[in-house]
Design an enzyme around this catalytic site. Structure first.
Site, short mmCIF file in Angstrom:
data_model
loop_
_atom_site.label_atom_id
_atom_site.label_comp_id
_atom_site.label_asym_id
_atom_site.label_seq_id
_atom_site.Cartn_x
_atom_site.Cartn_y
_atom_site.Cartn_z
N ASN A 7 37.97 20.38 -70.59
CA ASN A 7 36.87 19.53 -70.60
C ASN A 7 36.20 19.71 -71.86
OD1 ASN A 7 34.59 18.47 -69.98
ND2 ASN A 7 33.88 19.61 -68.19
N ARG A 92 39.09 16.09 -68.13
CA ARG A 92 37.88 15.48 -67.53
C ARG A 92 37.72 14.29 -68.41
NH1 ARG A 92 31.54 16.53 -67.85
NH2 ARG A 92 30.94 15.23 -66.22
N HIS A 181 29.97 12.70 -61.30
CA HIS A 181 30.31 13.76 -60.46
C HIS A 181 31.44 13.48 -59.38
CE1 HIS A 181 25.83 15.36 -61.40
NE2 HIS A 181 26.88 15.81 -62.08
N ARG A 242 16.60 14.59 -66.26
CA ARG A 242 16.29 13.15 -66.16
C ARG A 242 15.50 12.72 -64.87
NH1 ARG A 242 22.84 13.61 -65.46
NH2 ARG A 242 23.28 13.81 -67.51
N GLU A 387 35.33 21.85 -60.11
CA GLU A 387 35.85 20.85 -60.46
C GLU A 387 37.04 21.11 -61.55
OE1 GLU A 387 31.39 20.05 -61.87
OE2 GLU A 387 32.41 17.94 -62.13
#
Ligand code: AMP
Length: 401
Positions: A7, A92, A181, A242, A387
Protein backbone atom coordinates in the site's frame (compact mmCIF):
# COMPACT_ATOMS: atom_id res chain seq x y z
CA UNK A 1 1.31 -19.25 -2.51
CA UNK A 2 3.32 -16.30 -1.17
CA UNK A 3 1.78 -12.87 -1.75
CA UNK A 4 3.27 -9.50 -0.91
CA UNK A 5 0.73 -6.73 -0.38
CA UNK A 6 1.88 -3.17 -0.93
CA UNK A 7 0.00 0.00 0.00
CA UNK A 8 2.04 2.92 -1.31
CA UNK A 9 0.94 6.38 -0.15
CA UNK A 10 2.29 9.88 -0.65
CA UNK A 11 5.29 9.33 1.63
CA UNK A 12 4.76 5.86 3.01
CA UNK A 13 4.86 2.22 2.01
CA UNK A 14 2.92 -0.29 4.11
CA UNK A 15 3.56 -3.96 3.37
CA UNK A 16 2.46 -7.45 4.46
CA UNK A 17 3.73 -10.81 3.26
CA UNK A 18 1.17 -13.65 3.38
CA UNK A 19 1.58 -17.36 3.00
CA UNK A 20 -1.83 -18.12 1.53
CA UNK A 21 -1.17 -21.86 1.54
CA UNK A 22 -0.50 -21.87 5.28
CA UNK A 23 -3.89 -20.62 6.46
CA UNK A 24 -3.22 -17.10 5.10
CA UNK A 25 -0.51 -16.64 7.68
CA UNK A 26 1.22 -13.26 7.97
CA UNK A 27 4.93 -14.00 7.56
CA UNK A 28 6.08 -10.41 7.93
CA UNK A 29 4.84 -6.85 7.79
CA UNK A 30 6.03 -3.32 8.21
CA UNK A 31 5.69 0.36 7.48
CA UNK A 32 8.11 2.87 6.02
CA UNK A 33 7.04 6.45 6.67
CA UNK A 34 8.35 9.91 5.71
CA UNK A 35 9.95 8.57 2.51
CA UNK A 36 12.00 11.32 0.86
CA UNK A 37 11.77 13.47 3.98
CA UNK A 38 13.98 14.10 6.99
CA UNK A 39 13.77 11.25 9.54
CA UNK A 40 12.30 8.35 7.55
CA UNK A 41 11.02 5.79 10.03
CA UNK A 42 11.17 2.08 9.31
CA UNK A 43 9.25 -0.62 11.16
CA UNK A 44 9.41 -4.31 10.36
CA UNK A 45 8.46 -7.49 12.15
CA UNK A 46 8.10 -11.15 11.25
CA UNK A 47 6.18 -14.16 12.56
CA UNK A 48 9.27 -15.38 14.38
CA UNK A 49 9.06 -12.35 16.69
CA UNK A 50 11.91 -10.49 15.01
CA UNK A 51 11.28 -6.73 15.36
CA UNK A 52 13.09 -3.77 13.85
CA UNK A 53 12.41 -0.07 14.30
CA UNK A 54 14.78 2.74 13.38
CA UNK A 55 15.29 5.91 11.36
CA UNK A 56 16.90 5.03 8.01
CA UNK A 57 17.18 7.40 5.05
CA UNK A 58 14.91 6.20 2.22
CA UNK A 59 14.77 8.52 -0.79
CA UNK A 60 11.96 7.15 -2.93
CA UNK A 61 9.48 4.25 -3.36
CA UNK A 62 12.06 2.16 -5.25
CA UNK A 63 14.50 2.37 -2.34
CA UNK A 64 11.63 1.54 0.00
CA UNK A 65 10.82 -1.66 -1.93
CA UNK A 66 14.55 -2.53 -2.02
CA UNK A 67 14.57 -2.25 1.76
CA UNK A 68 11.47 -4.44 2.07
CA UNK A 69 13.16 -7.06 -0.14
CA UNK A 70 16.29 -6.91 2.00
CA UNK A 71 14.27 -7.54 5.16
CA UNK A 72 12.36 -10.45 3.63
CA UNK A 73 15.53 -12.41 2.79
CA UNK A 74 17.84 -10.94 5.49
CA UNK A 75 19.87 -13.31 7.61
CA UNK A 76 18.16 -12.36 10.88
CA UNK A 77 14.99 -10.67 9.62
CA UNK A 78 14.22 -12.97 6.71
CA UNK A 79 11.23 -15.23 6.16
CA UNK A 80 12.12 -16.34 2.61
CA UNK A 81 15.20 -18.08 1.23
CA UNK A 82 15.04 -16.08 -1.97
CA UNK A 83 12.82 -13.35 -3.44
CA UNK A 84 11.74 -15.67 -6.28
CA UNK A 85 9.51 -17.39 -3.70
CA UNK A 86 7.13 -14.43 -3.96
CA UNK A 87 4.36 -15.54 -6.33
CA UNK A 88 2.63 -12.19 -6.76
CA UNK A 89 2.37 -8.65 -5.45
CA UNK A 90 -1.04 -7.14 -4.72
CA UNK A 91 -1.24 -3.34 -4.77
CA UNK A 92 -3.86 -1.10 -3.28
CA UNK A 93 -4.93 1.38 -5.96
CA UNK A 94 -7.49 3.98 -4.97
CA UNK A 95 -9.28 5.08 -8.16
CA UNK A 96 -10.17 3.14 -11.28
CA UNK A 97 -13.07 5.37 -12.44
CA UNK A 98 -15.03 3.30 -15.03
CA UNK A 99 -11.80 2.10 -16.60
CA UNK A 100 -11.08 -0.65 -14.08
CA UNK A 101 -14.03 -2.41 -12.50
CA UNK A 102 -12.38 -5.43 -10.87
CA UNK A 103 -8.97 -6.45 -9.53
CA UNK A 104 -6.65 -6.67 -12.54
CA UNK A 105 -3.21 -7.98 -13.37
CA UNK A 106 -1.09 -4.90 -14.03
CA UNK A 107 -0.18 -4.43 -17.68
CA UNK A 108 0.94 -1.33 -19.57
CA UNK A 109 -2.74 -0.73 -20.37
CA UNK A 110 -3.75 -0.94 -16.72
CA UNK A 111 -0.93 1.47 -15.79
CA UNK A 112 -2.24 3.87 -18.43
CA UNK A 113 -5.72 3.60 -16.86
CA UNK A 114 -4.30 4.32 -13.39
CA UNK A 115 -2.63 7.44 -14.88
CA UNK A 116 -5.85 8.54 -16.54
CA UNK A 117 -7.41 8.64 -13.05
CA UNK A 118 -4.74 11.02 -11.66
CA UNK A 119 -7.00 14.04 -12.16
CA UNK A 120 -9.72 12.63 -9.85
CA UNK A 121 -7.29 11.06 -7.37
CA UNK A 122 -4.22 13.31 -7.33
CA UNK A 123 -3.30 12.41 -3.75
CA UNK A 124 -3.36 8.64 -4.21
CA UNK A 125 -3.14 7.23 -7.73
CA UNK A 126 0.31 8.71 -8.59
CA UNK A 127 1.77 7.14 -5.43
CA UNK A 128 -0.02 3.83 -5.98
CA UNK A 129 1.48 3.71 -9.49
CA UNK A 130 4.93 4.63 -8.15
CA UNK A 131 4.63 1.61 -5.82
CA UNK A 132 3.81 -0.67 -8.77
CA UNK A 133 6.74 0.66 -10.80
CA UNK A 134 9.11 0.28 -7.85
CA UNK A 135 8.09 -3.39 -7.52
CA UNK A 136 8.52 -3.95 -11.27
CA UNK A 137 12.08 -2.58 -11.00
CA UNK A 138 13.12 -4.33 -7.78
CA UNK A 139 11.26 -7.64 -8.23
CA UNK A 140 11.24 -8.20 -12.00
CA UNK A 141 9.21 -11.12 -13.25
CA UNK A 142 6.85 -11.20 -10.25
CA UNK A 143 3.26 -10.52 -11.40
CA UNK A 144 1.66 -7.36 -10.00
CA UNK A 145 -2.08 -7.12 -9.40
CA UNK A 146 -4.01 -3.89 -8.78
CA UNK A 147 -6.88 -4.03 -6.28
CA UNK A 148 -8.96 -0.88 -6.69
CA UNK A 149 -10.94 0.82 -3.88
CA UNK A 150 -13.61 1.80 -6.37
CA UNK A 151 -14.05 -1.64 -8.00
CA UNK A 152 -16.57 -3.17 -5.57
CA UNK A 153 -18.92 -0.22 -6.16
CA UNK A 154 -18.82 -0.47 -9.96
CA UNK A 155 -22.03 -2.54 -9.86
CA UNK A 156 -24.10 0.44 -8.64
CA UNK A 157 -27.02 1.20 -10.97
CA UNK A 158 -27.15 4.62 -12.71
CA UNK A 159 -29.90 5.80 -10.35
CA UNK A 160 -27.36 5.50 -7.51
CA UNK A 161 -24.26 6.82 -9.26
CA UNK A 162 -25.62 9.72 -11.32
CA UNK A 163 -25.52 13.22 -9.86
CA UNK A 164 -28.33 15.63 -10.69
CA UNK A 165 -26.09 17.49 -13.13
CA UNK A 166 -26.29 17.99 -16.91
CA UNK A 167 -25.88 14.50 -18.37
CA UNK A 168 -22.98 15.50 -20.59
CA UNK A 169 -20.82 15.99 -17.48
CA UNK A 170 -21.23 12.26 -16.97
CA UNK A 171 -21.08 11.30 -20.64
CA UNK A 172 -18.02 13.39 -21.47
CA UNK A 173 -16.15 13.86 -18.19
CA UNK A 174 -17.30 10.79 -16.22
CA UNK A 175 -18.48 12.93 -13.32
CA UNK A 176 -20.41 10.39 -11.24
CA UNK A 177 -20.30 8.66 -7.88
CA UNK A 178 -17.64 5.93 -7.63
CA UNK A 179 -17.29 5.19 -3.91
CA UNK A 180 -14.21 4.12 -1.94
CA UNK A 181 -13.16 1.63 0.79
CA UNK A 182 -14.52 -0.96 -1.66
CA UNK A 183 -11.98 -3.60 -0.65
CA UNK A 184 -13.14 -3.30 2.96
CA UNK A 185 -16.86 -3.28 2.10
CA UNK A 186 -16.33 -6.36 -0.11
CA UNK A 187 -14.35 -8.18 2.59
CA UNK A 188 -16.71 -7.50 5.51
CA UNK A 189 -19.90 -8.14 3.51
CA UNK A 190 -18.52 -11.50 2.33
CA UNK A 191 -17.36 -12.35 5.85
CA UNK A 192 -20.75 -11.36 7.33
CA UNK A 193 -22.60 -13.54 4.81
CA UNK A 194 -20.29 -16.51 5.49
CA UNK A 195 -20.71 -16.04 9.27
CA UNK A 196 -24.47 -15.73 9.00
CA UNK A 197 -24.88 -18.92 7.01
CA UNK A 198 -28.07 -17.90 5.14
CA UNK A 199 -27.84 -18.17 1.30
CA UNK A 200 -25.68 -15.17 0.30
CA UNK A 201 -27.61 -14.55 -2.94
CA UNK A 202 -30.61 -13.28 -0.94
CA UNK A 203 -28.87 -11.36 1.81
CA UNK A 204 -29.31 -7.61 2.16
CA UNK A 205 -26.41 -6.12 4.08
CA UNK A 206 -25.49 -2.57 5.08
CA UNK A 207 -21.79 -2.13 5.86
CA UNK A 208 -20.60 0.83 7.96
CA UNK A 209 -16.84 1.40 7.59
CA UNK A 210 -16.28 3.94 10.36
CA UNK A 211 -12.61 4.86 10.61
CA UNK A 212 -10.82 8.12 10.15
CA UNK A 213 -12.36 8.08 6.69
CA UNK A 214 -15.91 6.71 6.84
CA UNK A 215 -18.32 5.30 4.31
CA UNK A 216 -21.27 2.95 4.02
CA UNK A 217 -22.46 0.51 1.40
CA UNK A 218 -25.78 -1.18 0.60
CA UNK A 219 -25.14 -4.70 -0.67
CA UNK A 220 -27.68 -7.18 -2.05
CA UNK A 221 -26.64 -10.73 -2.87
CA UNK A 222 -22.98 -9.71 -2.67
CA UNK A 223 -23.48 -6.90 -5.21
CA UNK A 224 -23.04 -3.28 -4.20
CA UNK A 225 -26.19 -1.22 -4.85
CA UNK A 226 -25.16 2.10 -3.34
CA UNK A 227 -22.41 3.70 -1.30
CA UNK A 228 -21.96 6.98 0.49
CA UNK A 229 -18.73 8.34 -1.02
CA UNK A 230 -18.81 9.93 -4.45
CA UNK A 231 -16.47 11.13 -7.20
CA UNK A 232 -14.04 11.66 -4.34
CA UNK A 233 -14.00 10.42 -0.73
CA UNK A 234 -15.47 13.72 0.50
CA UNK A 235 -19.14 12.84 0.07
CA UNK A 236 -21.35 11.07 2.59
CA UNK A 237 -20.72 10.57 6.28
CA UNK A 238 -19.18 13.09 8.61
CA UNK A 239 -15.58 11.91 9.04
CA UNK A 240 -12.45 12.62 11.08
CA UNK A 241 -11.51 15.71 9.10
CA UNK A 242 -13.91 15.65 6.10
CA UNK A 243 -17.29 17.34 6.07
CA UNK A 244 -19.21 14.67 4.16
CA UNK A 245 -22.51 15.77 2.58
CA UNK A 246 -23.20 19.49 2.48
CA UNK A 247 -25.03 22.06 0.41
CA UNK A 248 -22.65 22.69 -2.53
CA UNK A 249 -23.70 26.34 -2.58
CA UNK A 250 -21.79 26.76 0.70
CA UNK A 251 -18.57 26.60 -1.31
CA UNK A 252 -19.64 29.38 -3.65
CA UNK A 253 -20.89 31.48 -0.74
CA UNK A 254 -17.65 31.02 1.24
CA UNK A 255 -15.42 31.65 -1.75
CA UNK A 256 -17.13 35.01 -2.23
CA UNK A 257 -17.58 35.87 1.45
CA UNK A 258 -14.06 35.01 2.59
CA UNK A 259 -12.24 35.30 -0.71
CA UNK A 260 -11.15 31.66 -0.50
CA UNK A 261 -9.08 30.02 -3.22
CA UNK A 262 -9.72 26.53 -4.61
CA UNK A 263 -6.89 25.23 -2.40
CA UNK A 264 -8.40 26.94 0.68
CA UNK A 265 -11.77 25.27 0.06
CA UNK A 266 -10.07 21.91 -0.53
CA UNK A 267 -8.23 22.20 2.80
CA UNK A 268 -11.33 23.39 4.62
CA UNK A 269 -13.52 20.51 3.48
CA UNK A 270 -10.97 17.68 3.54
CA UNK A 271 -8.65 18.60 6.38
CA UNK A 272 -10.36 21.02 8.79
CA UNK A 273 -13.96 19.79 8.91
CA UNK A 274 -15.72 16.68 10.24
CA UNK A 275 -15.37 15.94 13.95
CA UNK A 276 -12.07 17.86 14.03
CA UNK A 277 -13.84 21.03 12.92
CA UNK A 278 -17.04 20.56 14.91
CA UNK A 279 -15.50 19.46 18.23
CA UNK A 280 -12.72 22.06 18.17
CA UNK A 281 -10.32 20.28 20.53
CA UNK A 282 -7.55 19.86 17.96
CA UNK A 283 -8.13 16.15 17.40
CA UNK A 284 -10.01 14.13 14.79
CA UNK A 285 -9.66 10.93 16.82
CA UNK A 286 -13.01 9.79 18.17
CA UNK A 287 -11.28 8.43 21.29
CA UNK A 288 -10.20 11.97 22.22
CA UNK A 289 -13.61 13.39 21.39
CA UNK A 290 -15.39 10.70 23.44
CA UNK A 291 -13.08 11.34 26.38
CA UNK A 292 -13.68 15.10 26.27
CA UNK A 293 -17.44 14.56 25.92
CA UNK A 294 -17.38 12.28 28.99
CA UNK A 295 -15.73 15.12 30.91
CA UNK A 296 -18.57 17.43 29.95
CA UNK A 297 -17.35 19.14 26.76
CA UNK A 298 -20.61 20.09 25.02
CA UNK A 299 -19.16 20.67 21.56
CA UNK A 300 -17.53 17.24 21.63
CA UNK A 301 -20.81 15.64 22.68
CA UNK A 302 -22.57 17.45 19.84
CA UNK A 303 -19.90 16.36 17.30
CA UNK A 304 -20.36 12.71 18.33
CA UNK A 305 -24.11 13.05 18.08
CA UNK A 306 -23.83 14.58 14.61
CA UNK A 307 -21.44 11.80 13.51
CA UNK A 308 -23.76 9.06 14.77
CA UNK A 309 -26.88 10.77 13.39
CA UNK A 310 -25.43 10.87 9.87
CA UNK A 311 -24.72 7.12 10.01
CA UNK A 312 -28.27 6.54 11.26
CA UNK A 313 -29.78 8.56 8.40
CA UNK A 314 -27.83 6.53 5.85
CA UNK A 315 -28.96 3.28 7.49
CA UNK A 316 -32.57 4.42 7.03
CA UNK A 317 -32.05 5.36 3.41
CA UNK A 318 -30.21 2.12 2.60
CA UNK A 319 -32.98 -0.01 4.12
CA UNK A 320 -35.28 1.75 1.67
CA UNK A 321 -32.77 1.31 -1.18
CA UNK A 322 -32.45 -2.43 -0.48
CA UNK A 323 -36.18 -2.94 0.12
CA UNK A 324 -35.44 -4.31 3.59
CA UNK A 325 -32.45 -5.57 5.51
CA UNK A 326 -30.93 -8.72 6.97
CA UNK A 327 -27.58 -7.70 8.47
CA UNK A 328 -25.99 -4.43 9.57
CA UNK A 329 -22.19 -4.52 9.86
CA UNK A 330 -19.91 -2.19 11.81
CA UNK A 331 -16.24 -2.18 10.86
CA UNK A 332 -12.95 -0.15 10.86
CA UNK A 333 -11.33 1.72 13.79
CA UNK A 334 -14.40 3.34 15.34
CA UNK A 335 -16.94 0.81 14.04
CA UNK A 336 -15.02 -2.09 15.59
CA UNK A 337 -13.99 -0.41 18.83
CA UNK A 338 -16.41 2.28 19.90
CA UNK A 339 -19.14 0.78 22.06
CA UNK A 340 -20.59 4.27 22.58
CA UNK A 341 -20.76 5.11 18.89
CA UNK A 342 -22.54 1.88 17.95
CA UNK A 343 -25.03 2.39 20.78
CA UNK A 344 -25.62 6.01 19.70
CA UNK A 345 -26.21 5.04 16.05
CA UNK A 346 -28.85 2.45 16.99
CA UNK A 347 -30.40 4.11 20.06
CA UNK A 348 -34.19 3.85 20.24
CA UNK A 349 -34.56 2.03 16.92
CA UNK A 350 -36.30 -1.03 18.32
CA UNK A 351 -39.51 -0.17 16.52
CA UNK A 352 -37.57 0.06 13.24
CA UNK A 353 -36.05 -3.39 13.87
CA UNK A 354 -32.72 -2.85 15.65
CA UNK A 355 -32.28 -4.08 19.20
CA UNK A 356 -28.73 -4.04 20.52
CA UNK A 357 -27.73 -6.35 23.34
CA UNK A 358 -25.73 -4.00 25.62
CA UNK A 359 -23.56 -6.81 27.05
CA UNK A 360 -22.70 -8.13 23.57
CA UNK A 361 -22.04 -4.59 22.35
CA UNK A 362 -19.61 -4.05 25.22
CA UNK A 363 -17.44 -7.06 24.30
CA UNK A 364 -14.00 -6.13 22.92
CA UNK A 365 -12.63 -8.77 20.62
CA UNK A 366 -10.73 -9.10 17.34
CA UNK A 367 -13.31 -11.71 16.24
CA UNK A 368 -16.44 -11.35 14.15
CA UNK A 369 -19.40 -11.16 16.56
CA UNK A 370 -23.15 -10.55 16.92
CA UNK A 371 -24.09 -7.51 19.02
CA UNK A 372 -27.86 -7.49 18.47
CA UNK A 373 -30.31 -9.20 20.81
CA UNK A 374 -31.74 -12.55 19.76
CA UNK A 375 -35.16 -10.94 19.21
CA UNK A 376 -33.83 -8.07 17.06
CA UNK A 377 -35.45 -8.15 13.60
CA UNK A 378 -32.14 -7.21 11.96
CA UNK A 379 -28.89 -8.89 12.93
CA UNK A 380 -26.10 -6.47 13.84
CA UNK A 381 -22.50 -7.68 13.53
CA UNK A 382 -19.06 -6.28 14.25
CA UNK A 383 -16.74 -7.58 11.52
CA UNK A 384 -13.06 -6.64 11.86
CA UNK A 385 -11.87 -5.51 8.45
CA UNK A 386 -8.58 -6.65 6.99
CA UNK A 387 -7.84 -4.76 3.79
CA UNK A 388 -4.37 -6.33 3.42
CA UNK A 389 -5.77 -9.85 3.56
CA UNK A 390 -8.57 -8.87 1.17
CA UNK A 391 -5.98 -7.56 -1.32
CA UNK A 392 -4.01 -10.81 -0.98
CA UNK A 393 -7.19 -12.85 -1.58
CA UNK A 394 -8.17 -10.81 -4.64
CA UNK A 395 -4.61 -11.14 -5.96
CA UNK A 396 -4.79 -14.89 -5.56
CA UNK A 397 -8.17 -14.94 -7.39
CA UNK A 398 -6.75 -12.90 -10.28
CA UNK A 399 -3.76 -15.23 -10.65
CA UNK A 400 -6.01 -18.30 -10.51
CA UNK A 401 -8.24 -16.95 -13.30
P1 AMP B 1 -9.04 3.49 10.80
O1 AMP B 1 -9.07 4.64 9.84
O2 AMP B 1 -9.95 2.36 10.46
O3 AMP B 1 -7.64 3.04 11.14
O4 AMP B 1 -9.64 4.07 12.18
C1 AMP B 1 -8.94 5.00 12.96
C2 AMP B 1 -9.93 5.78 13.79
O5 AMP B 1 -10.77 4.88 14.52
C3 AMP B 1 -9.28 6.66 14.83
O6 AMP B 1 -8.92 7.90 14.31
C4 AMP B 1 -10.40 6.79 15.85
O7 AMP B 1 -11.22 7.87 15.48
C5 AMP B 1 -11.20 5.52 15.70
N1 AMP B 1 -11.02 4.61 16.85
C6 AMP B 1 -10.11 3.65 16.99
N2 AMP B 1 -10.27 3.02 18.20
C7 AMP B 1 -11.31 3.61 18.82
C8 AMP B 1 -11.98 3.44 20.08
N3 AMP B 1 -11.63 2.52 20.95
N4 AMP B 1 -13.01 4.27 20.34
C9 AMP B 1 -13.39 5.21 19.47
N5 AMP B 1 -12.81 5.41 18.28
C10 AMP B 1 -11.79 4.63 17.95
Amino acid sequence: MIILVINAGSSSVKFTLFDMSDNKKVLANGLIERIGLEGTSVKYSNHKDYKYQDKVPVKNPQDAVKLVAKFLVGEESGVLKKLEEIDAIGHRVVHGMEKIQKPERITEQVKEAIKECFSVSPLHNPHNLAGVEACEAVLPGVPNVGVFDTAFHSTMPPRAYLYGLPYNLYAEDRIRRYGFHGTSHAYVSRAAAAFDGRPPQNLRIITCHLGNGASMAAVKGGICQDTSMGLTPLEGLLMGTRSGDLDPAILLHLMKLKNLSVQDVDNLLNKQSGVLGLAGVGSSDLRDIEEAADKGDKKCAMALEAYAYRVRKYIGSYIAALGGLDILVFTAGAGENSVTLRAAVLADLEEVGFKLDPARNAVRSPEIRVISADDSRYKVLVVPTNEELAIAEFTQEVLAS
